[in-house]
Design an enzyme around this catalytic site. Structure first.
Site, PDB file in Angstrom:
ATOM      1  N   LYS A  89       8.556   5.069  -6.535  1.00  0.00           N
ATOM      2  CA  LYS A  89       8.391   6.488  -6.840  1.00  0.00           C
ATOM      3  C   LYS A  89       8.059   6.614  -8.317  1.00  0.00           C
ATOM      4  O   LYS A  89       8.335   5.700  -9.111  1.00  0.00           O
ATOM      5  CB  LYS A  89       9.690   7.252  -6.536  1.00  0.00           C
ATOM      6  CG  LYS A  89       9.474   8.718  -6.223  1.00  0.00           C
ATOM      7  CD  LYS A  89       8.980   8.945  -4.795  1.00  0.00           C
ATOM      8  CE  LYS A  89       8.954  10.426  -4.460  1.00  0.00           C
ATOM      9  NZ  LYS A  89       8.561  10.668  -3.045  1.00  0.00           N
ATOM     10  N   VAL A 190      10.252  28.388   5.843  1.00  0.00           N
ATOM     11  CA  VAL A 190       9.033  28.467   6.650  1.00  0.00           C
ATOM     12  C   VAL A 190       7.818  28.206   5.761  1.00  0.00           C
ATOM     13  O   VAL A 190       6.855  28.968   5.738  1.00  0.00           O
ATOM     14  CB  VAL A 190       8.902  29.839   7.358  1.00  0.00           C
ATOM     15  CG1 VAL A 190       7.939  29.722   8.537  1.00  0.00           C
ATOM     16  CG2 VAL A 190      10.240  30.345   7.865  1.00  0.00           C
ATOM     17  N   GLY A 191       7.884  27.098   5.010  1.00  0.00           N
ATOM     18  CA  GLY A 191       6.751  26.678   4.195  1.00  0.00           C
ATOM     19  C   GLY A 191       5.673  26.039   5.047  1.00  0.00           C
ATOM     20  O   GLY A 191       5.658  26.174   6.273  1.00  0.00           O
ATOM     21  N   ALA A 194       7.084  23.574   7.761  1.00  0.00           N
ATOM     22  CA  ALA A 194       7.897  24.286   8.752  1.00  0.00           C
ATOM     23  C   ALA A 194       7.062  25.251   9.580  1.00  0.00           C
ATOM     24  O   ALA A 194       7.324  25.437  10.775  1.00  0.00           O
ATOM     25  CB  ALA A 194       9.033  25.025   8.073  1.00  0.00           C
ATOM     26  N   TYR A 195       6.069  25.877   8.984  1.00  0.00           N
ATOM     27  CA  TYR A 195       5.204  26.781   9.751  1.00  0.00           C
ATOM     28  C   TYR A 195       4.504  26.016  10.872  1.00  0.00           C
ATOM     29  O   TYR A 195       4.442  26.485  12.017  1.00  0.00           O
ATOM     30  CB  TYR A 195       4.171  27.450   8.845  1.00  0.00           C
ATOM     31  CG  TYR A 195       3.209  28.328   9.626  1.00  0.00           C
ATOM     32  CD1 TYR A 195       3.542  29.635   9.946  1.00  0.00           C
ATOM     33  CD2 TYR A 195       1.979  27.829  10.059  1.00  0.00           C
ATOM     34  CE1 TYR A 195       2.679  30.437  10.689  1.00  0.00           C
ATOM     35  CE2 TYR A 195       1.111  28.610  10.801  1.00  0.00           C
ATOM     36  CZ  TYR A 195       1.461  29.912  11.111  1.00  0.00           C
ATOM     37  OH  TYR A 195       0.602  30.696  11.867  1.00  0.00           O
TER      38      TYR A 195
END
Length: 373
Positions: A89, A190-191, A194-195
């Site tokens: 990372k 609900v980004g 998630a949408y």
């Protein structure tokens, strides 16, 4: 010659040895203002792949702590996903709204190039396709660039599909059927990911209860999927079959667990357990937990396919296997009598150990054939 007085606040090698990290690279470029850290945790399975995060950390120690934690997480995520990639990372210390520039990302790209493929970077929090394109000007060891350069494009739909597949596996294990039709699923956040997850769930006939701090996102879910909207602090106590954390991490904690009425926790968010012991508590309460680094691996599976020359059909077939990976986690948990978060780590560690033994054996044979030289 000017003297440089360095007063260490902690012993870095003690930190590395505690979790067997391989390498840390501290990167600075005065002209562009770059201050970055690359952490490589383990390359047993292959070069370390993990995204580049840009964050205005409170301190350099906080940045180092974050990049080490994230790098180790990528080792487990890549191993559990069956990828021939290790874990790494990178973080850039800075304000993503004011400090971004072509020079900064190209300087970072030169550091990536200097590692000759030991670390491959990608998008992460507060970095974008445009940023990856700047990095690509200096190195080929980058994924998530513009489609014109062979990228897979927006990873959100693919990540969402992987979470959907993992959720179906959890339903199969818990309820005896992987059908989500008629199930009530509470989705926190609900980004973009998630949408798309909600779209799959709606198409299968699930009833959605959603929350978000973004009113527009809520209206969209309500309009497109007939979702029921609740306030952010009400989502935990919703009567549901599945609770899907898809926003912040550490949402499974001492405060929220007593409120949960779900039978399964399965969502897209990273680091859902505030502490490992919270996975134990879920197990004790009979709530099946789908470990986040297994269920949300669709994004990294997708960008990893770019390394072979991106083929969407091939990538999606690999993402479908998240269902099988999740079932394997549940089987290990049952076999060993451990919570699922421990089983997921075991699955990843077993694969790394197997490849390590295989590589050691090969080197012994090779040395023998060369007459011990």
């Amino acid at each position: 010659m000017m003297e440089t007085n360095i007063e260490p606040r902690f012993r870095i090698f003690d930190v590395l040895q505690a979790e067997d990290y391989e390498q840390i690279v501290f990167c600075q470029d005065q002209a562009s203002g770059l201050k970055a850290i690359i952490a490589i945790h383990d390359t047993t399975l292959g070069p370390a792949l993990g995204g580049l995060r840009m964050w205005n950390y409170d301190s350099e120690e906080a940045a180092l702590t974050d990049v080490l934690r994230l790098a180790k997480g990528m080792t487990y995520k890549n191993a559990a996903a069956g990828l021939n990639l290790g874990g790494g990372k990178a973080v850039i210390i800075g304000n993503a709204k004011t400090d971004k520039s072509e020079a900064l990302f190209r300087a970072f790209g030169r550091y990536v190039q200097s590692l000759s493929g030991r670390y491959i970077t990608a998008e992460d929090v507060n970095t974008s396709v445009a940023d990856m394109d700047f990095i690509h000007m200096e190195t080929d060891y980058v994924t998530g660039v513009s489609p014109a350069f062979g990228s897979s494009g927006n990873p959100s739909p693919v990540t969402a599909y992987g979470v959907y597949r993992g959720m179906k596996a959890a339903a199969k294990w818990k309820f005896g059927s992987d059908s989500l039709a008629g199930k009530t699923i509470a989705v926190q956040g609900v980004g973009n990911v998630a949408y798309n997850l909600c779209r799959h769930l709606h198409e299968e006939g699930a009833h959605l209860v959603v929350t978000d701090i973004n009113e527009e996102a809520l209206k969209r879910a309500e309009t497109d999927f007939g979702a029921t909207v609740v306030k952010p602090d009400e989502i935990y106590a919703v009567e549901c079959d599945i609770f899907a954390p898809c926003a912040l991490g550490a949402v499974i904690n001492d405060k929220t667990i007593p409120q949960l009425k779900a039978k399964i926790v399965a969502g897209a968010a990273n680091n859902q357990l505030a502490e490992d012991r919270h996975g134990d508590v879920l197990e004790e309460q009979g709530i099946l937990y789908a470990p986040d680094f297994v269920i949300n691996a669709g994004g990294v599976i997708n960008v990893a396919d770019e390394l072979e020359g991106y083929n969407r059909e091939r990538a999606m077939k690999k993402v479908e296997l998240i269902y099988d990976n999740m079932m394997r986690v549940f089987e290990i948990a049952e076999r060993d009598g451990v919570p699922t978060h421990v089983a997921a780590e075991k699955m990843a560690e077993e694969r790394i150990a197997m490849m390590s033994r295989s590589r050691s054996q090969f080197l012994k044979v090779e040395k023998s054939l060369l007459g011990g030289r």
